[in-house]
Design a protein around this motif. Structure first.
Motif, PDB file in Angstrom:
ATOM      1  N   LEU A   1      11.169   4.683  -9.313  1.00 30.59           N
ATOM      2  CA  LEU A   1      10.210   3.782  -9.951  1.00 30.59           C
ATOM      3  C   LEU A   1      10.818   2.408 -10.177  1.00 30.59           C
ATOM      4  O   LEU A   1      10.153   1.381  -9.990  1.00 30.59           O
ATOM      5  N   VAL A   2      12.066   2.377 -10.599  1.00 36.11           N
ATOM      6  CA  VAL A   2      12.756   1.103 -10.811  1.00 36.11           C
ATOM      7  C   VAL A   2      12.883   0.339  -9.499  1.00 36.11           C
ATOM      8  O   VAL A   2      12.619  -0.867  -9.432  1.00 36.11           O
ATOM      9  N   VAL A   3      13.293   1.037  -8.450  1.00 38.11           N
ATOM     10  CA  VAL A   3      13.471   0.401  -7.146  1.00 38.11           C
ATOM     11  C   VAL A   3      12.138  -0.136  -6.624  1.00 38.11           C
ATOM     12  O   VAL A   3      12.054  -1.276  -6.137  1.00 38.11           O
ATOM     13  N   ILE A   4      11.090   0.664  -6.724  1.00 41.54           N
ATOM     14  CA  ILE A   4       9.786   0.246  -6.208  1.00 41.54           C
ATOM     15  C   ILE A   4       9.244  -0.946  -6.981  1.00 41.54           C
ATOM     16  O   ILE A   4       8.747  -1.920  -6.392  1.00 41.54           O
ATOM     17  N   SER A   5       9.321  -0.901  -8.320  1.00 41.76           N
ATOM     18  CA  SER A   5       8.798  -2.011  -9.122  1.00 41.76           C
ATOM     19  C   SER A   5       9.573  -3.297  -8.864  1.00 41.76           C
ATOM     20  O   SER A   5       8.983  -4.386  -8.816  1.00 41.76           O
TER      21      SER A   5
ATOM     22  N   PHE B   1       0.830  -1.211   0.000  1.00 41.95           N
ATOM     23  CA  PHE B   1       0.000   0.000   0.000  1.00 41.95           C
ATOM     24  C   PHE B   1       0.863   1.259   0.000  1.00 41.95           C
ATOM     25  O   PHE B   1       0.622   2.200  -0.766  1.00 41.95           O
ATOM     26  N   VAL B   2       1.885   1.285   0.841  1.00 46.05           N
ATOM     27  CA  VAL B   2       2.773   2.455   0.920  1.00 46.05           C
ATOM     28  C   VAL B   2       3.506   2.664  -0.394  1.00 46.05           C
ATOM     29  O   VAL B   2       3.598   3.792  -0.907  1.00 46.05           O
ATOM     30  N   TYR B   3       4.008   1.589  -0.983  1.00 43.69           N
ATOM     31  CA  TYR B   3       4.750   1.720  -2.236  1.00 43.69           C
ATOM     32  C   TYR B   3       3.851   2.109  -3.400  1.00 43.69           C
ATOM     33  O   TYR B   3       4.295   2.778  -4.338  1.00 43.69           O
ATOM     34  N   LEU B   4       2.590   1.700  -3.355  1.00 45.60           N
ATOM     35  CA  LEU B   4       1.647   2.123  -4.388  1.00 45.60           C
ATOM     36  C   LEU B   4       1.486   3.641  -4.397  1.00 45.60           C
ATOM     37  O   LEU B   4       1.485   4.277  -5.454  1.00 45.60           O
ATOM     38  N   MET B   5       1.331   4.216  -3.216  1.00 46.20           N
ATOM     39  CA  MET B   5       1.183   5.674  -3.126  1.00 46.20           C
ATOM     40  C   MET B   5       2.448   6.377  -3.605  1.00 46.20           C
ATOM     41  O   MET B   5       2.388   7.364  -4.358  1.00 46.20           O
ATOM     42  N   LEU B   6       3.601   5.882  -3.178  1.00 50.77           N
ATOM     43  CA  LEU B   6       4.861   6.486  -3.583  1.00 50.77           C
ATOM     44  C   LEU B   6       5.074   6.350  -5.081  1.00 50.77           C
ATOM     45  O   LEU B   6       5.552   7.283  -5.745  1.00 50.77           O
ATOM     46  N   TYR B   7       4.692   5.221  -5.629  1.00 53.36           N
ATOM     47  CA  TYR B   7       4.872   4.967  -7.063  1.00 53.36           C
ATOM     48  C   TYR B   7       4.080   5.965  -7.906  1.00 53.36           C
ATOM     49  O   TYR B   7       4.597   6.525  -8.877  1.00 53.36           O
ATOM     50  N   GLY B   8       2.822   6.185  -7.526  1.00 50.71           N
ATOM     51  CA  GLY B   8       2.000   7.130  -8.282  1.00 50.71           C
ATOM     52  C   GLY B   8       2.581   8.526  -8.285  1.00 50.71           C
ATOM     53  O   GLY B   8       2.583   9.217  -9.310  1.00 50.71           O
TER      54      GLY B   8
ATOM     55  N   TRP C   1       1.424  -0.807 -15.294  1.00 48.61           N
ATOM     56  CA  TRP C   1       0.354  -0.386 -16.202  1.00 48.61           C
ATOM     57  C   TRP C   1      -0.547   0.662 -15.557  1.00 48.61           C
ATOM     58  O   TRP C   1      -0.940   1.633 -16.192  1.00 48.61           O
ATOM     59  N   TRP C   2      -0.889   0.477 -14.289  1.00 48.71           N
ATOM     60  CA  TRP C   2      -1.740   1.436 -13.599  1.00 48.71           C
ATOM     61  C   TRP C   2      -1.041   2.773 -13.395  1.00 48.71           C
ATOM     62  O   TRP C   2      -1.685   3.792 -13.125  1.00 48.71           O
ATOM     63  N   GLY C   3       0.282   2.782 -13.536  1.00 49.59           N
ATOM     64  CA  GLY C   3       1.013   4.038 -13.438  1.00 49.59           C
ATOM     65  C   GLY C   3       0.613   5.044 -14.506  1.00 49.59           C
ATOM     66  O   GLY C   3       0.876   6.244 -14.367  1.00 49.59           O
ATOM     67  N   PHE C   4      -0.038   4.549 -15.578  1.00 47.89           N
ATOM     68  CA  PHE C   4      -0.524   5.467 -16.606  1.00 47.89           C
ATOM     69  C   PHE C   4      -1.640   6.373 -16.089  1.00 47.89           C
ATOM     70  O   PHE C   4      -1.859   7.453 -16.623  1.00 47.89           O
ATOM     71  N   VAL C   5      -2.357   5.925 -15.076  1.00 48.85           N
ATOM     72  CA  VAL C   5      -3.495   6.704 -14.580  1.00 48.85           C
ATOM     73  C   VAL C   5      -3.057   8.055 -14.013  1.00 48.85           C
ATOM     74  O   VAL C   5      -3.566   9.104 -14.440  1.00 48.85           O
ATOM     75  N   PRO C   6      -2.122   8.094 -13.049  1.00 48.50           N
ATOM     76  CA  PRO C   6      -1.683   9.419 -12.572  1.00 48.50           C
ATOM     77  C   PRO C   6      -0.991  10.225 -13.657  1.00 48.50           C
ATOM     78  O   PRO C   6      -1.088  11.462 -13.668  1.00 48.50           O
ATOM     79  N   LEU C   7      -0.309   9.559 -14.595  1.00 49.01           N
ATOM     80  CA  LEU C   7       0.300  10.283 -15.710  1.00 49.01           C
ATOM     81  C   LEU C   7      -0.764  10.989 -16.547  1.00 49.01           C
ATOM     82  O   LEU C   7      -0.631  12.168 -16.887  1.00 49.01           O
ATOM     83  N   LEU C   8      -1.821  10.263 -16.889  1.00 52.54           N
ATOM     84  CA  LEU C   8      -2.885  10.824 -17.723  1.00 52.54           C
ATOM     85  C   LEU C   8      -3.622  11.940 -16.998  1.00 52.54           C
ATOM     86  O   LEU C   8      -3.859  13.016 -17.568  1.00 52.54           O
ATOM     87  N   ILE C   9      -3.975  11.705 -15.739  1.00 51.86           N
ATOM     88  CA  ILE C   9      -4.722  12.711 -14.986  1.00 51.86           C
ATOM     89  C   ILE C   9      -3.896  13.982 -14.818  1.00 51.86           C
ATOM     90  O   ILE C   9      -4.409  15.103 -14.964  1.00 51.86           O
ATOM     91  N   SER C  10      -2.602  13.832 -14.520  1.00 50.39           N
ATOM     92  CA  SER C  10      -1.757  15.016 -14.339  1.00 50.39           C
ATOM     93  C   SER C  10      -1.615  15.793 -15.644  1.00 50.39           C
ATOM     94  O   SER C  10      -1.599  17.029 -15.637  1.00 50.39           O
ATOM     95  N   ALA C  11      -1.514  15.071 -16.768  1.00 52.32           N
ATOM     96  CA  ALA C  11      -1.410  15.750 -18.060  1.00 52.32           C
ATOM     97  C   ALA C  11      -2.693  16.522 -18.373  1.00 52.32           C
ATOM     98  O   ALA C  11      -2.657  17.659 -18.862  1.00 52.32           O
TER      99      ALA C  11
END
Length: 228
Positions: A60-64, A20-27, A81-91
């Protein structure tokens, strides 16, 4: 109330705290990597340079890799793959903010700040397009190499460090070629930036990444144990 009667609580309990913690950091790192990438940082005393997004991408490399080590390759791939979501929303949010009129106060008293903000962020469209292409290719490759080198056995700490370094070096070198070519080719001579980026990422992969991965694995295990 039982877990059967409260499926939300049951699902939350099933998610390891470390994951859970790494998911938040990853985004957060997926978004920050694209923002930082606009600045090129010189590597003294040479003329070589790196784009500053390297620092967030390293995380990102370390977390994955950490997630692949502890929770499996499939989960790591899904997170990539889900990392695209924050990328898209931020764009999309960036385009919205750029399209909205600035306040009267900012136009009158801080026009230089407004001009700098718009100049930087309006000119990063190639960065925003190049980022996802490099991101998905390199991080999926990193997870794949890291997992394949593991084999069927449980690796020791040295094995974990070696696998992390090799996977990171190869995937980040490929990331540099894709990203710099798509983002900056034609705007300036990218030779020094390309060489500096590849050398820096490969060097960091062997010097820093092994320790970050072992530290990341240890932290996740500690977080999971504390939630037990």
């Amino acid at each position: 109330m039982s877990e059967q009667a409260n499926p939300e609580a049951s699902a939350a309990a099933a998610t390891p705290r470390g994951l859970f913690v790494y998911l938040m950091l990853y985004g957060g790192m997926t978004v920050l990597a694209g923002v930082l990438a606009f600045k090129q940082v010189q590597l003294p005393p040479t003329d070589l340079a790196v784009e500053a997004g390297i620092f967030a991408f390293l995380m990102l490399v370390v977390i994955s890799s950490t997630i692949a080590q502890l929770y499996g390759q499939n989960i790591a791939n899904r997170i990539v793959w889900w990392g695209f979501v924050p990328l898209l929303i931020s764009a999309l949010l960036m385009q919205l903010v750029l399209g909205l009129p600035a306040s009267t106060e900012m136009v009158e008293f801080r026009p230089d700040d407004l001009a700098a903000f718009e100049q930087v962020h309006r000119s990063t469209w190639r960065v925003w397009l190049a980022g996802p292409a490099a991101y998905i290719t390199s991080l999926l490759l990193n997870v794949w190499i890291f997992s394949k080198l593991r084999g069927s056995g449980e690796a020791n700490t040295i094995g974990l460090m070696v696998r992390g370094a090799i996977a990171s070096a190869i995937s980040q070198a490929i990331d540099s070629v894709i990203f710099i070519t798509l983002a900056f080719y034609g705007e300036f001579d990218i030779t020094n930036l390309m060489i500096g980026q590849v050398l820096a990422k490969v060097a960091l992969s062997f010097v820093l990444v092994p320790f970050l991965i072992t530290g990341g694995v240890a932290l996740a295990r500690k977080l999971d144990a504390s939630a037990a």
